[in-house]
Scaffold this motif. Structure first.
Motif, PDB file in Angstrom:
ATOM      1  N   GLN A 160     -66.257 -49.751  80.116  1.00 54.30           N
ATOM      2  CA  GLN A 160     -64.704 -49.536  79.380  1.00 54.30           C
ATOM      3  C   GLN A 160     -64.173 -50.473  78.805  1.00 54.30           C
ATOM      4  OE1 GLN A 160     -64.748 -46.583  79.259  1.00 54.30           O
ATOM      5  NE2 GLN A 160     -63.477 -46.936  77.487  1.00 54.30           N
ATOM      6  N   ALA A 161     -64.034 -51.741  78.656  1.00 52.28           N
ATOM      7  CA  ALA A 161     -63.924 -52.662  78.137  1.00 52.28           C
ATOM      8  C   ALA A 161     -64.099 -53.147  77.412  1.00 52.28           C
ATOM      9  CB  ALA A 161     -63.472 -53.871  78.724  1.00 52.28           C
ATOM     10  N   VAL A 162     -65.568 -53.084  77.572  1.00 54.36           N
ATOM     11  CA  VAL A 162     -66.914 -53.529  76.476  1.00 54.36           C
ATOM     12  C   VAL A 162     -66.985 -52.465  75.752  1.00 54.36           C
ATOM     13  CG1 VAL A 162     -69.092 -53.604  76.292  1.00 54.36           C
ATOM     14  CG2 VAL A 162     -68.280 -55.153  78.517  1.00 54.36           C
ATOM     15  N   ILE A 163     -66.828 -51.751  75.730  1.00 53.73           N
ATOM     16  CA  ILE A 163     -66.987 -50.693  74.862  1.00 53.73           C
ATOM     17  C   ILE A 163     -65.463 -49.853  73.684  1.00 53.73           C
ATOM     18  CG2 ILE A 163     -66.954 -47.252  74.438  1.00 53.73           C
ATOM     19  CD1 ILE A 163     -68.402 -47.585  77.220  1.00 53.73           C
ATOM     20  N   THR A 164     -64.242 -50.636  74.671  1.00 59.73           N
ATOM     21  CA  THR A 164     -63.045 -51.011  73.268  1.00 59.73           C
ATOM     22  C   THR A 164     -63.786 -52.174  72.585  1.00 59.73           C
ATOM     23  OG1 THR A 164     -61.904 -49.853  75.883  1.00 59.73           O
ATOM     24  CG2 THR A 164     -60.729 -51.155  74.052  1.00 59.73           C
ATOM     25  N   LEU A 165     -64.591 -52.784  73.418  1.00 61.42           N
ATOM     26  CA  LEU A 165     -64.228 -53.665  71.860  1.00 61.42           C
ATOM     27  C   LEU A 165     -65.387 -53.882  71.058  1.00 61.42           C
ATOM     28  CD1 LEU A 165     -63.059 -56.550  72.009  1.00 61.42           C
ATOM     29  CD2 LEU A 165     -64.384 -57.256  73.549  1.00 61.42           C
ATOM     30  N   CYS A 166     -66.556 -53.406  71.523  1.00 59.07           N
ATOM     31  CA  CYS A 166     -67.152 -53.084  70.699  1.00 59.07           C
ATOM     32  C   CYS A 166     -66.560 -51.778  69.638  1.00 59.07           C
ATOM     33  CB  CYS A 166     -68.735 -52.863  71.693  1.00 59.07           C
ATOM     34  SG  CYS A 166     -69.049 -53.755  72.165  1.00 59.07           S
TER      35      CYS A 166
END
Ligand SMILES: O=P(O)(O)OC[C@@]1(O)O[C@H](CO)[C@@H](O)[C@@H]1O
Ligand SMILES: [Mn+2]
Length: 450
Positions: A160-166
């Protein structure tokens, strides 16, 4: 002696070591390292059937002998036996054994080099190199990464954090057409902070316990600001933007000395993508580890796997980012290298003498970002410096290029603080140096010394 920019001479303090009973080094060598070793042994044992299916009887033999070597090392560690020379034929074996002799000379013949008496930095690095030796001596499992499961889990748990960042990166790049300076600085600063705090996701401090990014990496930034003890981000910005020319002739090369795989690596890739797409950098060189290291540090396999996973994600912005990163690698805008020096025990002030080729490589950068705590310990020599000693002094001549440490504090060495700042922190929060709650963005340029 070490000199600062005003040429004040400082005696170089002694190295942190486990001989100080109760110190963080002592608790690490007594408790955390044996725990990590036990987990490594368990991991190898748990994969016994896979070794059998893959390699037959040879795989079983290799598993048994590897575990025997690791159990022997664990016993040496627990009973403070002498540190022994390496016996494998890897490219850096000689260098490691010369380093052992160097420590034996330093300690004199009254005392053998041992886990609890010798510098913490040395014995902790040595443990990870002995794990590699145990595997290397037992083909066909020589290239098995005992930490792979934990690193993959850290990536998957942080989705989820990776998706937020991308998604954030995609938004920034969409408005890149008219890059107003302060907008650019704002985005740069946010992504630098995300990369800084990504360093909390480290499996060595947690002794292998899952340590993924669960909250939004962007929304949490303002609440974390008070925990940044040194913030030289403006100096990092001026180093980057002063070399910036119109996008097509940007001359800036940024080297990123990576730390942990999983979420932290994604934060570094996102920052690197921003640096290139904003025109702040022409080229990014990533430096990783040549063997599995400190549980979660990035190897070439982790680097490629993370980009492949990002490309294959079913989230549109994540896969778009991964495709772009693969393209940067193909075009040579990004490159990855793993010099053996990064997985040796040396303090970085030894690099010019012990790894002159690497030092020369780093001299070609306009900025070198050092991620994480172990790199900070090596930058400062893992010594009992007073907190107010300047960062340039603690570097003791290491300065291939303007450099910045992005580090969450997980070991009791910290320099470059204001008078009284360390004492105040100790009163407020006694384990401020080792809890991972605090961080620094600490810059030094070889020219100005700061
Ligand atoms: O370099 P990193 O991943 O930020 O941290 C490495 C670390 O977890 O390992 C050592 C303690 O065992 C310390 O340097 C630090 O706590
Ligand atoms: Mn690490």
């Amino acid at each position: 002696m070490a000199a600062d920019k005003t040429d004040t001479l400082y005696a170089v303090p002694s190295s942190l070591s486990a001989k100080v009973v109760g110190s963080f080094a002592y608790l690490t060598v007594r408790d955390r390292l044996p725990t990590i070793l036990t987990k490594v042994i368990d991991t190898i044992h748990r994969n016994k059937n896979i070794f059998f299916e893959t390699y037959g009887e040879e795989g079983i033999q290799a598993e048994k002998q590897t575990i025997a070597l690791l159990a022997k090392m664990r016993n040496e560690l627990l009973t403070d036996k002498p540190v022994v020379p390496l016996t494998d034929s890897l490219q850096d074996t000689e260098s490691w054994n010369r380093y052992l002799q160097r420590h034996q000379r330093l300690q004199g013949d009254q005392e053998f080099v041992s886990w609890f008496r010798s510098p913490w930095l040395y014995v902790e690095c040595y443990m990870y190199r002995r794990i590699q030796e145990a595997l290397w001596l037992n083909p066909p499992i020589s290239d098995y990464d005992v930490f792979n499961e934990g690193k993959c889990q850290s990536f998957f748990e942080s989705q989820q954090a990776v998706i937020t960042l991308c998604t954030y990166l995609e938004g920034v790049k969409k408005n890149m057409k008219e890059p107003s300076k302060n907008h650019q600085f704002e985005h740069f600063n946010k992504l630098l902070l995300v990369s800084l705090w990504g360093n909390r996701c480290d499996l060595s401090i947690s002794a292998g316990q899952e340590n993924a990014q669960k909250t939004s990496p962007i929304d949490s930034l303002s609440s974390l600001q008070p925990f940044i003890l040194v913030d030289d981000s403006s100096m990092v910005w001026s180093t980057l933007s002063s070399t910036q020319r119109p996008v097509q002739v940007t001359q800036c090369r940024v080297d990123i000395v990576l730390d942990n795989a999983g979420f932290e690596l994604v934060t570094d890739l996102v920052l690197a993508d921003f640096l290139v797409s904003s025109g702040l950098a022409r080229e990014i060189r990533f430096h990783g580890k040549s063997i599995p290291w400190f549980v979660s540090d990035v190897t070439a396999n982790d680097f490629q796997w993370t980009i492949r996973q990002t490309m294959a994600a079913n989230n549109k912005w994540m896969s778009k980012s991964g495709v772009q990163w693969q393209r940067y690698l193909k075009e040579g805008v990004w490159s990855y290298q793993d010099h053996p020096f990064w997985t040796q025990p040396h303090e970085f002030c030894d690099m010019a003498a012990d790894a002159p080729d690497l030092y020369t490589t780093l001299q070609g950068a306009d900025l070198v970002l050092f991620k994480g705590d172990l790199n900070y310990r090596k930058l400062t020599g893992d010594r009992y410096w007073d907190h107010t000693v300047g960062f340039d002094t603690a570097l003791r001549g290491f300065g291939p290029a303007p450099l910045c440490s992005l580090r969450t504090l997980k070991a009791n060495v910290q320099v470059g603080l204001q008078p009284g700042q360390g004492e105040k922190l100790t009163l407020q929060d006694p384990d401020w140096m080792t809890s991972g709650k605090y961080a620094v963005i600490q810059f030094c340029s070889p020219k100005s010394g700061h």
